[in-house]
Design a protein around this motif. Structure first.
Motif, mmCIF file in Angstrom:
data_model
loop_
_atom_site.group_PDB
_atom_site.id
_atom_site.type_symbol
_atom_site.label_atom_id
_atom_site.label_comp_id
_atom_site.label_asym_id
_atom_site.label_seq_id
_atom_site.Cartn_x
_atom_site.Cartn_y
_atom_site.Cartn_z
ATOM 1 N N ASP A 102 0.824 -1.208 0.000
ATOM 2 C CA ASP A 102 0.000 0.000 0.000
ATOM 3 C C ASP A 102 0.860 1.261 0.000
ATOM 4 N N LEU A 103 1.964 1.242 0.791
ATOM 5 C CA LEU A 103 2.839 2.416 0.832
ATOM 6 C C LEU A 103 3.543 2.628 -0.502
ATOM 7 N N VAL A 104 3.915 1.535 -1.162
ATOM 8 C CA VAL A 104 4.534 1.651 -2.487
ATOM 9 C C VAL A 104 3.551 2.303 -3.455
ATOM 10 N N CYS A 105 2.291 1.917 -3.383
ATOM 11 C CA CYS A 105 1.274 2.522 -4.253
ATOM 12 C C CYS A 105 1.100 4.005 -3.942
ATOM 13 N N ARG A 106 1.138 4.373 -2.675
ATOM 14 C CA ARG A 106 1.020 5.781 -2.294
ATOM 15 C C ARG A 106 2.206 6.582 -2.828
ATOM 16 N N LEU A 107 3.396 6.015 -2.688
ATOM 17 C CA LEU A 107 4.587 6.687 -3.184
ATOM 18 C C LEU A 107 4.518 6.858 -4.699
ATOM 19 N N LEU A 108 4.031 5.830 -5.394
ATOM 20 C CA LEU A 108 3.900 5.912 -6.843
ATOM 21 C C LEU A 108 2.946 7.031 -7.232
ATOM 22 N N LEU A 109 1.781 7.109 -6.581
ATOM 23 C CA LEU A 109 0.812 8.160 -6.886
ATOM 24 C C LEU A 109 1.364 9.543 -6.575
ATOM 25 N N ALA A 110 2.132 9.655 -5.496
ATOM 26 C CA ALA A 110 2.707 10.949 -5.134
ATOM 27 C C ALA A 110 3.748 11.406 -6.144
ATOM 28 N N SER A 111 4.378 10.476 -6.842
ATOM 29 C CA SER A 111 5.455 10.810 -7.774
ATOM 30 C C SER A 111 4.954 11.100 -9.187
ATOM 31 N N LEU A 112 3.764 10.598 -9.536
ATOM 32 C CA LEU A 112 3.306 10.683 -10.917
ATOM 33 C C LEU A 112 2.747 12.061 -11.245
ATOM 34 N N PRO A 113 3.067 12.589 -12.431
ATOM 35 C CA PRO A 113 2.399 13.804 -12.897
ATOM 36 C C PRO A 113 0.933 13.504 -13.216
ATOM 37 N N THR A 114 0.161 14.551 -13.434
ATOM 38 C CA THR A 114 -1.289 14.395 -13.560
ATOM 39 C C THR A 114 -1.681 13.416 -14.664
ATOM 40 N N HIS A 115 -1.038 13.496 -15.820
ATOM 41 C CA HIS A 115 -1.491 12.674 -16.941
ATOM 42 C C HIS A 115 -1.164 11.193 -16.749
ATOM 43 N N LEU A 116 -0.311 10.856 -15.765
ATOM 44 C CA LEU A 116 0.012 9.456 -15.505
ATOM 45 C C LEU A 116 -0.697 8.902 -14.266
ATOM 46 N N ARG A 117 -1.406 9.743 -13.545
ATOM 47 C CA ARG A 117 -2.021 9.265 -12.307
ATOM 48 C C ARG A 117 -3.108 8.215 -12.517
ATOM 49 N N PRO A 118 -3.833 8.205 -13.651
ATOM 50 C CA PRO A 118 -4.747 7.072 -13.864
ATOM 51 C C PRO A 118 -4.035 5.721 -13.837
ATOM 52 N N TRP A 119 -2.774 5.693 -14.309
ATOM 53 C CA TRP A 119 -2.007 4.451 -14.227
ATOM 54 C C TRP A 119 -1.756 4.094 -12.763
#
Length: 393
Positions: free
Chosen positions: A11-28
């Protein structure tokens, strides 16, 4: 690693991924999180999250670096005033919050590696406890610094005294004296204090601080500790290149001389399982362990890369931070030196989080609450905020 810990790590890895992604990649990122939530096997969920992080982070980083001053395009339906307010909110970059997330992600990646490598459960417990203690120490140092502006020379002098004391009276192992016993555990004071010392010196310009750095360089040469001497030299050189005043140049020359001295001292320490050489052995344990190890090592340097791209006014701090941890990781790759944060050992974890107290809280030039050691004046970079992902349902 227990089922709950593996699920929490995923879950923390997923949170870190979302925090790092720019807007157009956040759906991924949202799709990855949903997929992880529906994977019943905890180990498979963690490995999937780590693989997605490794796959998407390079694209996110490339976007941030290629457009460091570009924010979101406002919707046409918004008024000019509301657009300005929205851009102002989204332009705030919080370097310390992002670095804390990266540090926690690196520790959890290390726990995943240790679990997959069948390390003793005590190793996992020590690293997890060091994460909690490091976070508390970071908060305490930040509060203490808010009450006094003389923290930098005091930290540098105290660190110099502790490292010199270790060199003279520490526990010798195979001719090296790098460790001290605290509460029955062996700790490495240089690995705890040098990262903080370098960032403290990045904002100090007095001769007392310079003298402290020179004492540390001498102490590391006496220990000898080639890895930490190289980290000190890398940090000081980075500072001197960006701030070429007399104090910085003197400190860089002294640190470089100390590192050169360690090259002529024998270093016979053997590799310790789950501590040294794991950059080479992790993939022998399994693909998941190797990915966890590499991802964790990269997370240590990611805050410096993001800071340099998004906060030009704080570039000395980010350059010093990145230089120190890059040198520590490189030393672990070249010799029998601890693999920081990802491998077993609480000293590197404590050192990483202590140093984060010297990073700015925000890079948007607005002060939040009382002044502290992290307040760095900066112009709004016009970039979107790295926000943590919402909690899962």
């Amino acid at each position: 690693m227990s089922r709950g810990l593996r699920r929490g790590a995923a879950d923390l890895v997923c949170r870190l991924l979302l925090a790092s992604l720019p807007t157009h990649l956040r759906p991924w990122g949202d799709a990855v999180r949903q997929e992880v939530t529906h994977i019943p096997d905890q180990t498979e969920a963690l490995l999937y999250a780590l693989g997605s992080l490794a796959g998407l982070l390079p694209r996110a980083l490339a976007t941030h670096l290629s457009h460091p001053m570009v924010g979101h395009e406002p919707r046409q339906t918004l008024s000019r005033e509301s657009t300005h307010m929205s851009e102002s909110r989204e332009s705030v970059f919080r370097p310390r919050r992002f670095a804390v997330a990266c540090g926690a992600g690196a520790v959890l990646s290390g726990l995943a590696y240790l679990g997959l490598a069948d390390a003793p459960s005590s190793h996992l417990a020590v690293n997890a406890l060091a994460l909690l203690i490091g976070f508390v120490l970071m908060a305490m140092l930040d509060r203490l610094s808010a009450r006094s502006g003389a923290w930098r020379p005091a930290v540098i002098v105290a660190a110099a005294a502790a490292i010199l004391f270790t060199a003279v009276l520490g526990q010798p192992v195979e001719g090296a004296s790098r460790w001290a016993r605290v509460a029955g555990l062996s700790i490495q004071p240089s690995l705890i204090l040098v990262p903080l010392l370098v960032l403290a010196f990045a904002r100090a310009k007095d001769w007392l601080s310079t003298a402290g750095v020179l004492v540390v360089a001498l102490a590391l040469a006496l220990q000898p500790d080639r890895g930490m001497a190289g980290a000190l030299a890398a940090g000081m050189i980075a500072i001197a290149l960006l701030r070429p005043d007399r104090t910085a140049v003197m400190a860089a020359l002294g640190a470089a001389a100390g590192f050169a001295a360690t090259l002529f001292r024998p270093d016979r320490l053997p590799a310790v399982p789950h501590v040294d050489q794991i950059l080479y052995t992790a993939f022998g344990t399994g693909t998941g362990a190797g990915m966890a190890m590499l991802g964790g090592a990269f997370l240590l340097i990611l805050p410096a890369i993001m800071g340099l791209a998004r906060d030009r006014d704080g570039r000395i701090l980010y350059a010093a931070h990145g230089a120190v941890w890059s040198a520590i990781v490189l030393a672990a790759a070249l010799g029998n030196y601890p693999t920081p944060v990802v491998g077993y050992g609480g000293s590197a974890i404590l050192g990483y989080f202590l140093a984060l107290a010297a990073l700015p809280k925000t890079a948007a030039g607005r002060r939040e609450g009382r002044s502290s050691i992290s307040d760095v004046e900066a112009k709004p970079p016009g970039r979107p905020t790295l926000r943590a992902a919402p909690s899962s349902a």
